[in-house]
Design a protein around this motif. Sequence first.
Motif, mmCIF file in Angstrom:
data_model
loop_
_atom_site.group_PDB
_atom_site.id
_atom_site.type_symbol
_atom_site.label_atom_id
_atom_site.label_comp_id
_atom_site.label_asym_id
_atom_site.label_seq_id
_atom_site.Cartn_x
_atom_site.Cartn_y
_atom_site.Cartn_z
ATOM 1 N N ALA A 16 16.652 -67.404 -46.794
ATOM 2 C CA ALA A 16 15.260 -67.641 -47.203
ATOM 3 C C ALA A 16 14.331 -67.529 -45.994
ATOM 4 C CB ALA A 16 15.123 -69.010 -47.864
ATOM 5 N N PHE A 17 14.751 -68.070 -44.871
ATOM 6 C CA PHE A 17 13.962 -68.004 -43.644
ATOM 7 C C PHE A 17 13.751 -66.557 -43.203
ATOM 8 C CE2 PHE A 17 13.827 -67.903 -38.970
ATOM 9 C CZ PHE A 17 12.680 -68.639 -38.750
ATOM 10 N N LEU A 18 14.827 -65.761 -43.208
ATOM 11 C CA LEU A 18 14.710 -64.355 -42.809
ATOM 12 C C LEU A 18 13.829 -63.578 -43.785
ATOM 13 C CD1 LEU A 18 18.329 -63.525 -41.623
ATOM 14 C CD2 LEU A 18 16.284 -63.681 -40.224
ATOM 15 N N LEU A 19 13.976 -63.841 -45.068
ATOM 16 C CA LEU A 19 13.162 -63.149 -46.059
ATOM 17 C C LEU A 19 11.689 -63.520 -45.915
ATOM 18 C CD1 LEU A 19 13.177 -61.214 -48.440
ATOM 19 C CD2 LEU A 19 13.651 -63.165 -49.922
ATOM 20 N N LEU A 20 11.419 -64.803 -45.727
ATOM 21 C CA LEU A 20 10.034 -65.227 -45.522
ATOM 22 C C LEU A 20 9.461 -64.645 -44.232
ATOM 23 C CD1 LEU A 20 10.205 -68.947 -46.698
ATOM 24 C CD2 LEU A 20 9.013 -67.047 -47.821
ATOM 25 N N GLY A 21 10.280 -64.563 -43.201
ATOM 26 C CA GLY A 21 9.834 -63.952 -41.952
ATOM 27 C C GLY A 21 9.475 -62.488 -42.144
ATOM 28 N N ALA A 22 10.314 -61.769 -42.889
ATOM 29 C CA ALA A 22 10.026 -60.354 -43.155
ATOM 30 C C ALA A 22 8.726 -60.202 -43.943
ATOM 31 C CB ALA A 22 11.190 -59.720 -43.919
ATOM 32 N N LEU A 23 8.534 -61.061 -44.924
ATOM 33 C CA LEU A 23 7.302 -61.011 -45.723
ATOM 34 C C LEU A 23 6.085 -61.376 -44.880
ATOM 35 C CD1 LEU A 23 8.660 -62.529 -49.048
ATOM 36 C CD2 LEU A 23 8.000 -60.140 -48.624
ATOM 37 N N ALA A 24 6.254 -62.301 -43.938
ATOM 38 C CA ALA A 24 5.149 -62.663 -43.047
ATOM 39 C C ALA A 24 4.786 -61.494 -42.137
ATOM 40 C CB ALA A 24 5.512 -63.895 -42.221
ATOM 41 N N TRP A 42 17.201 -57.230 -50.156
ATOM 42 C CA TRP A 42 17.839 -57.543 -51.434
ATOM 43 C C TRP A 42 19.060 -58.444 -51.306
ATOM 44 C CZ3 TRP A 42 15.310 -57.643 -55.620
ATOM 45 C CH2 TRP A 42 14.243 -56.786 -55.823
ATOM 46 N N PRO A 43 19.971 -58.227 -50.368
ATOM 47 C CA PRO A 43 21.097 -59.158 -50.252
ATOM 48 C C PRO A 43 20.651 -60.590 -49.898
ATOM 49 C CG PRO A 43 21.619 -57.099 -49.167
ATOM 50 C CD PRO A 43 20.153 -57.042 -49.512
ATOM 51 N N HIS A 44 19.537 -60.728 -49.182
ATOM 52 C CA HIS A 44 19.022 -62.071 -48.909
ATOM 53 C C HIS A 44 18.562 -62.736 -50.201
ATOM 54 C CE1 HIS A 44 19.388 -62.160 -44.602
ATOM 55 N NE2 HIS A 44 18.683 -61.046 -44.457
ATOM 56 N N VAL A 45 17.880 -61.975 -51.051
ATOM 57 C CA VAL A 45 17.446 -62.516 -52.345
ATOM 58 C C VAL A 45 18.670 -62.964 -53.146
ATOM 59 C CG1 VAL A 45 16.354 -61.938 -54.555
ATOM 60 C CG2 VAL A 45 15.312 -61.173 -52.409
ATOM 61 N N ILE A 46 19.697 -62.129 -53.156
ATOM 62 C CA ILE A 46 20.931 -62.456 -53.876
ATOM 63 C C ILE A 46 21.588 -63.690 -53.275
ATOM 64 C CG2 ILE A 46 23.265 -61.608 -54.368
ATOM 65 C CD1 ILE A 46 21.917 -58.765 -54.566
ATOM 66 N N ALA A 47 21.628 -63.790 -51.944
ATOM 67 C CA ALA A 47 22.240 -64.949 -51.285
ATOM 68 C C ALA A 47 21.496 -66.241 -51.620
ATOM 69 C CB ALA A 47 22.282 -64.739 -49.770
#
Length: 156
Positions: A16-24, A42-47
Amino acid sequence: MTAERRWIILAAGGSAFLLLGALAFQHLGGLPPCKLCIWQRWPHVIAIGIGLLALALPGRGLPLLGAVAAFATGAIGIYHTGVERGWWEGPASCSSSGVSGLTAEELFEQVMSAPLVRCDEVPWELLSLSMANWNAIIAFVLMLFWVKATFTSAEA
């Protein structure tokens, strides 16, 4: 709280942290993602989804799937790193293939159909490591967290 739950929260929370960082970086930093960047998300969303399920349904199966998801995003990150560093070619739709041997019309068509963001350029680095590098490194650590959750599972 059990040790299994803690490892699941760390692993899914890391995704979640990595995905939010990418979105930021994308929405606040003005760095739009390339095709391979999207593939890594996508694998982060799945995780994250697996983590939520694993908290509700204890056992070894879901944390093991979380490890697979973390491995997948790490592997894509390594592939993206190779594309960025010129070790191999990336998808034709997001990498530069050169202009030698093209007619003016073909070159114009290539320019007009080219995506806005190329996979073979590094838009941001920290300590000489790109976002793809960091994603791969952290994803493999998260994979270890998922494996730890798998083997600290209450169900044998």
